[in-house]
Every structure is written in structure tokens, then in C-alpha cells.
Design a protein around this motif. Sequence first.
Motif, PDB file in Angstrom:
ATOM      1  N   ASN A 132       4.296  -6.590   4.493  1.00  0.00           N
ATOM      2  CA  ASN A 132       3.750  -6.022   5.717  1.00  0.00           C
ATOM      3  C   ASN A 132       4.842  -5.284   6.498  1.00  0.00           C
ATOM      4  OD1 ASN A 132       1.365  -5.798   7.471  1.00  0.00           O
ATOM      5  ND2 ASN A 132       2.613  -6.948   8.938  1.00  0.00           N
ATOM      6  N   GLN A 133       6.042  -5.852   6.543  1.00  0.00           N
ATOM      7  CA  GLN A 133       7.161  -5.176   7.196  1.00  0.00           C
ATOM      8  C   GLN A 133       7.522  -3.886   6.459  1.00  0.00           C
ATOM      9  OE1 GLN A 133       8.477  -5.820  10.048  1.00  0.00           O
ATOM     10  NE2 GLN A 133       7.639  -7.832  10.456  1.00  0.00           N
ATOM     11  N   VAL A 134       7.530  -3.944   5.129  1.00  0.00           N
ATOM     12  CA  VAL A 134       7.852  -2.761   4.326  1.00  0.00           C
ATOM     13  C   VAL A 134       6.855  -1.644   4.591  1.00  0.00           C
ATOM     14  CG1 VAL A 134       7.906  -1.837   1.975  1.00  0.00           C
ATOM     15  CG2 VAL A 134       9.061  -3.976   2.485  1.00  0.00           C
ATOM     16  N   ASP A 135       5.559  -1.972   4.521  1.00  0.00           N
ATOM     17  CA  ASP A 135       4.543  -0.935   4.662  1.00  0.00           C
ATOM     18  C   ASP A 135       4.524  -0.332   6.064  1.00  0.00           C
ATOM     19  OD1 ASP A 135       3.745  -0.865   2.071  1.00  0.00           O
ATOM     20  OD2 ASP A 135       1.640  -1.253   2.477  1.00  0.00           O
ATOM     21  N   THR A 136       4.756  -1.151   7.080  1.00  0.00           N
ATOM     22  CA  THR A 136       4.821  -0.625   8.444  1.00  0.00           C
ATOM     23  C   THR A 136       5.966   0.370   8.581  1.00  0.00           C
ATOM     24  OG1 THR A 136       3.920  -2.687   9.343  1.00  0.00           O
ATOM     25  CG2 THR A 136       5.052  -1.250  10.874  1.00  0.00           C
ATOM     26  N   ASN A 137       7.104   0.022   8.024  1.00  0.00           N
ATOM     27  CA  ASN A 137       8.273   0.901   8.081  1.00  0.00           C
ATOM     28  C   ASN A 137       8.067   2.178   7.258  1.00  0.00           C
ATOM     29  OD1 ASN A 137      11.072   1.354   6.261  1.00  0.00           O
ATOM     30  ND2 ASN A 137      11.318   1.507   8.485  1.00  0.00           N
ATOM     31  N   VAL A 138       7.564   2.032   6.027  1.00  0.00           N
ATOM     32  CA  VAL A 138       7.387   3.196   5.154  1.00  0.00           C
ATOM     33  C   VAL A 138       6.359   4.158   5.735  1.00  0.00           C
ATOM     34  CG1 VAL A 138       6.630   3.963   2.871  1.00  0.00           C
ATOM     35  CG2 VAL A 138       8.123   1.974   3.081  1.00  0.00           C
ATOM     36  N   ASN A 139       5.277   3.620   6.325  1.00  0.00           N
ATOM     37  CA  ASN A 139       4.298   4.483   6.968  1.00  0.00           C
ATOM     38  C   ASN A 139       4.953   5.348   8.037  1.00  0.00           C
ATOM     39  OD1 ASN A 139       1.540   5.285   8.173  1.00  0.00           O
ATOM     40  ND2 ASN A 139       2.552   4.244   9.863  1.00  0.00           N
ATOM     41  N   SER A 140       5.811   4.752   8.850  1.00  0.00           N
ATOM     42  CA  SER A 140       6.485   5.496   9.908  1.00  0.00           C
ATOM     43  C   SER A 140       7.384   6.584   9.332  1.00  0.00           C
ATOM     44  CB  SER A 140       7.316   4.537  10.767  1.00  0.00           C
ATOM     45  OG  SER A 140       7.979   5.231  11.801  1.00  0.00           O
ATOM     46  N   GLN A 146       5.992  12.065  -5.741  1.00  0.00           N
ATOM     47  CA  GLN A 146       7.322  12.672  -5.674  1.00  0.00           C
ATOM     48  C   GLN A 146       7.696  13.136  -4.266  1.00  0.00           C
ATOM     49  OE1 GLN A 146       9.525  12.475  -8.164  1.00  0.00           O
ATOM     50  NE2 GLN A 146       7.894  11.332  -9.180  1.00  0.00           N
ATOM     51  N   ALA A 147       6.839  12.914  -3.280  1.00  0.00           N
ATOM     52  CA  ALA A 147       7.134  13.345  -1.906  1.00  0.00           C
ATOM     53  C   ALA A 147       8.232  12.500  -1.279  1.00  0.00           C
ATOM     54  CB  ALA A 147       5.881  13.278  -1.051  1.00  0.00           C
ATOM     55  N   ALA A 148       8.299  11.242  -1.665  1.00  0.00           N
ATOM     56  CA  ALA A 148       9.260  10.331  -1.038  1.00  0.00           C
ATOM     57  C   ALA A 148       9.687   9.272  -2.042  1.00  0.00           C
ATOM     58  CB  ALA A 148       8.645   9.674   0.198  1.00  0.00           C
ATOM     59  N   THR A 149      10.814   8.654  -1.763  1.00  0.00           N
ATOM     60  CA  THR A 149      11.345   7.649  -2.680  1.00  0.00           C
ATOM     61  C   THR A 149      11.581   6.333  -1.946  1.00  0.00           C
ATOM     62  OG1 THR A 149      13.019   7.276  -4.402  1.00  0.00           O
ATOM     63  CG2 THR A 149      13.793   8.243  -2.321  1.00  0.00           C
ATOM     64  N   PHE A 150      11.525   5.253  -2.696  1.00  0.00           N
ATOM     65  CA  PHE A 150      11.654   3.909  -2.140  1.00  0.00           C
ATOM     66  C   PHE A 150      12.524   3.074  -3.069  1.00  0.00           C
ATOM     67  CE2 PHE A 150      10.184  -0.528  -2.075  1.00  0.00           C
ATOM     68  CZ  PHE A 150      10.279  -0.830  -0.720  1.00  0.00           C
ATOM     69  N   ALA A 151      13.400   2.292  -2.508  1.00  0.00           N
ATOM     70  CA  ALA A 151      14.213   1.377  -3.304  1.00  0.00           C
ATOM     71  C   ALA A 151      14.361   0.077  -2.537  1.00  0.00           C
ATOM     72  CB  ALA A 151      15.590   1.983  -3.593  1.00  0.00           C
ATOM     73  N   LEU A 185      16.294 -13.149   1.400  1.00  0.00           N
ATOM     74  CA  LEU A 185      16.666 -11.901   2.079  1.00  0.00           C
ATOM     75  C   LEU A 185      16.161 -10.715   1.272  1.00  0.00           C
ATOM     76  CD1 LEU A 185      18.233 -10.360   4.293  1.00  0.00           C
ATOM     77  CD2 LEU A 185      20.262 -10.548   2.820  1.00  0.00           C
ATOM     78  N   HIS A 186      15.549  -9.775   1.967  1.00  0.00           N
ATOM     79  CA  HIS A 186      14.990  -8.581   1.335  1.00  0.00           C
ATOM     80  C   HIS A 186      15.549  -7.347   2.032  1.00  0.00           C
ATOM     81  CE1 HIS A 186      11.301  -5.838   0.571  1.00  0.00           C
ATOM     82  NE2 HIS A 186      12.150  -5.753  -0.432  1.00  0.00           N
ATOM     83  N   ALA A 187      16.084  -6.410   1.249  1.00  0.00           N
ATOM     84  CA  ALA A 187      16.610  -5.154   1.797  1.00  0.00           C
ATOM     85  C   ALA A 187      15.918  -3.981   1.108  1.00  0.00           C
ATOM     86  CB  ALA A 187      18.119  -5.066   1.591  1.00  0.00           C
ATOM     87  N   TRP A 188      15.658  -2.919   1.871  1.00  0.00           N
ATOM     88  CA  TRP A 188      15.015  -1.746   1.279  1.00  0.00           C
ATOM     89  C   TRP A 188      15.334  -0.507   2.105  1.00  0.00           C
ATOM     90  CZ3 TRP A 188      12.216  -4.908   4.534  1.00  0.00           C
ATOM     91  CH2 TRP A 188      11.543  -4.291   5.586  1.00  0.00           C
ATOM     92  N   GLY A 189      14.955   0.629   1.525  1.00  0.00           N
ATOM     93  CA  GLY A 189      15.068   1.905   2.222  1.00  0.00           C
ATOM     94  C   GLY A 189      14.061   2.881   1.648  1.00  0.00           C
ATOM     95  N   SER A 190      13.627   3.831   2.451  1.00  0.00           N
ATOM     96  CA  SER A 190      12.709   4.877   1.980  1.00  0.00           C
ATOM     97  C   SER A 190      13.103   6.200   2.616  1.00  0.00           C
ATOM     98  CB  SER A 190      11.252   4.525   2.323  1.00  0.00           C
ATOM     99  OG  SER A 190      11.089   4.329   3.720  1.00  0.00           O
ATOM    100  N   LYS A 191      12.799   7.294   1.921  1.00  0.00           N
ATOM    101  CA  LYS A 191      13.177   8.607   2.426  1.00  0.00           C
ATOM    102  C   LYS A 191      12.225   9.666   1.906  1.00  0.00           C
ATOM    103  CE  LYS A 191      17.029  11.858   2.854  1.00  0.00           C
ATOM    104  NZ  LYS A 191      17.016  11.789   4.335  1.00  0.00           N
ATOM    105  N   VAL A 205       0.859  -1.177   0.000  1.00  0.00           N
ATOM    106  CA  VAL A 205       0.000   0.000   0.000  1.00  0.00           C
ATOM    107  C   VAL A 205       0.896   1.228   0.000  1.00  0.00           C
ATOM    108  CG1 VAL A 205      -1.773   1.308   1.223  1.00  0.00           C
ATOM    109  CG2 VAL A 205      -1.917  -1.175   1.144  1.00  0.00           C
ATOM    110  N   PHE A 206       1.628   1.429   1.079  1.00  0.00           N
ATOM    111  CA  PHE A 206       2.450   2.631   1.193  1.00  0.00           C
ATOM    112  C   PHE A 206       3.588   2.659   0.177  1.00  0.00           C
ATOM    113  CE2 PHE A 206       0.431   2.556   5.371  1.00  0.00           C
ATOM    114  CZ  PHE A 206       0.019   3.874   5.477  1.00  0.00           C
ATOM    115  N   ALA A 207       4.325   1.568   0.048  1.00  0.00           N
ATOM    116  CA  ALA A 207       5.458   1.564  -0.873  1.00  0.00           C
ATOM    117  C   ALA A 207       5.015   1.798  -2.309  1.00  0.00           C
ATOM    118  CB  ALA A 207       6.225   0.250  -0.767  1.00  0.00           C
ATOM    119  N   ASP A 208       3.788   1.394  -2.636  1.00  0.00           N
ATOM    120  CA  ASP A 208       3.259   1.598  -3.983  1.00  0.00           C
ATOM    121  C   ASP A 208       3.016   3.073  -4.285  1.00  0.00           C
ATOM    122  OD1 ASP A 208       2.170   0.471  -6.476  1.00  0.00           O
ATOM    123  OD2 ASP A 208       0.245   1.221  -5.745  1.00  0.00           O
ATOM    124  N   LEU A 209       2.973   3.911  -3.253  1.00  0.00           N
ATOM    125  CA  LEU A 209       2.668   5.325  -3.426  1.00  0.00           C
ATOM    126  C   LEU A 209       3.917   6.193  -3.548  1.00  0.00           C
ATOM    127  CD1 LEU A 209      -0.162   5.525  -0.737  1.00  0.00           C
ATOM    128  CD2 LEU A 209      -0.448   5.381  -3.222  1.00  0.00           C
TER     129      LEU A 209
END
Length: 306
Positions: free
Chosen positions: A126-134, A257-262, A284-290, A24-28
Motif C-alpha cells: 500500500n505504501q509502494v502503490d501510494t508513492n508510485v502513483n504520485s 516502458q513509461a517508468a521503472t521500479f526497483a 525493512l523494504h526499500a524501493w524507488g521509481s522513476k 497495482v501501480f508497481a505491477d505496471l
Amino acid sequence: MALTGFMPTKWSTLLLYNYNRKHVFADLLNRNYEGDAQLGGNVKILSIGRVTAKAYTLNAGAGGTDASPTITAIERPELLVPAAQFLAIDQRYYFNFTAGDDIEKVQMNVQLMSDAMKEAAYALANQVDTNVNSVLQTGVSGTADGNGNRLEARTISTGAGADDAFETLIDLVTLLREADVYDEAWVVVPPWYAGMLLKDQRFSKSDVTNRANGRIGTVGDAGFDIDIRVSNNLSGATSGTIAAKGGVYTILAGVKQAATFADNINKIEAFRPDDGFMDAVKGLHAWGSKVTRPYALASCAVTAAA
């Protein structure tokens, strides 16, 4: 037992397909730097400030000499000094499961492996979206409710004396428009809030053909195009804490364009655990958002009226 028959590419593709559908969040967020994501690394993001538009006088600079015109036509060029931000690929999660038999035999049961990969994809997403929401909630401009792009907290209901669910969405996007952010906006709300919207004729008349990634509909009128999503991973009153039923939910609005995800699904492989006689699969899955443009986000802490 040999593991030479294991097909990681096939199951990686299935995992990625299901994983991306669960977001949800990462898709945005935009993925402008996706190709640069490396486990434990940093992606350097260069940005510049806004360019100034200045008035021009027709035939200015025509008098005098070339070296010293009577009227200066245009000023010297603005010096664009890029500012660097860093997107840290600092989130790492893995899955690790076994079906208790030779993995080469198990993977021949396509339904079993498909179901297992769906479950793994859901857990990762689910882990990604929880983190990206924060990250998004923390990144909204303003330091408290009623400050910056953070609306005052509201109690939402259809009754008298309470705030309106539909109008709150409009108020959030208004904050973006007032900050000169005119891209199509998204808003993420909890299920109970979505239920109120669906009972509102102003929203229920909207149409949407793609309902993946939590999408329930769109609203578009007079420059207020809003893509509405539903998630249970919204924060409570404090960033990083998942909202509890009956409590405060911080709904978020923004643009891509408010935030980026990789991210990067770094590896999927079969292995034999030392403490048993079965084969297993791990990934193993690694990611970051800003948040790169805080003014392109808005939030409101909402509570359902009793």
C-alpha cells in the motif's frame, strides 16, 4: 529464549509472494534495473534519443573516385550521445510485530505467521502503490489539465451532458498513440469508475482470466489494447494527495516502458525487544521509481456526477 530456530528465508518468500500480488501501480512499471537496487543508492539509467531514418539513392556514390564520389551515398553516422538519468532507491518502510510468545513456537503455527506476513505485505504494498502513483501523476507530460498528455477535467456519468467512462479511456490511449506509443496500454481507475465500465456492454463483453493486482478486464480493438486496473490509491487533483470519496480522482494511463521500479526486501529478522519478554519480527523494504518517458503517460481528472 534462543532465536536460532527462526527461518527468515521461508517467511521472506511468503512476504514477497503476497506483497507482489497486492501491487497495482508497481505491477505496471518495468523492472529493468531491479538487480541494481541497493538501500539508499542510485541506479544510473543510460538512454539515447531516436535514430533518424533517411532516404537512400540507389547506386549513389558510384561515380567519381573512392576518395571523392560524385554523389554522397550516405551521410556520416549519427553520434549517439547517451543521456543519464538516476533512479533513487529513496523510499524506506519497515514492519515490526510480535505474537507475544517465543517466535520459534509461534512460527510453528503456520496459519498465524502466514496471516501476519500477509498483513505486512499489504501494508508495504500500500505504501509502494501510494508513492508510485504520485510519481506517475507528477511525471505525465504537461503542466495542467488540457495541456500535454493531460486531458481536460471531466464529470463522468451515464446521463446526458456528462462524459462517458468508456470513451474517456479511449481518449487517454489516443493521446499515447498520437505520441507514437503503441505498446499495450494500462489504465488505473477508482472503484466507482470501474462500476460504470462494468455496466457498459462495450466493456462487459471483454474477458480476462487473471484478476490479480487490481485487474478487472481488458479492451482490445483496432490497436487500442487496454489493461484496466482498479485502485483506491489514485491521487486527487493534486499529486501526492489521496483522492477522497465524492471528490476528484486523477486516472492514469501508460505503458510498461513509461517508468521503472526497483525494490529490495532488505532484511527480515527475529529479535527480542528491550522493553518486554517476547520475541518479535521486523523487516525493512526499500524501493524507488522513476518516469523515464513522460510522453508514454496520460491522465485525466474525473469526478462522478452527483
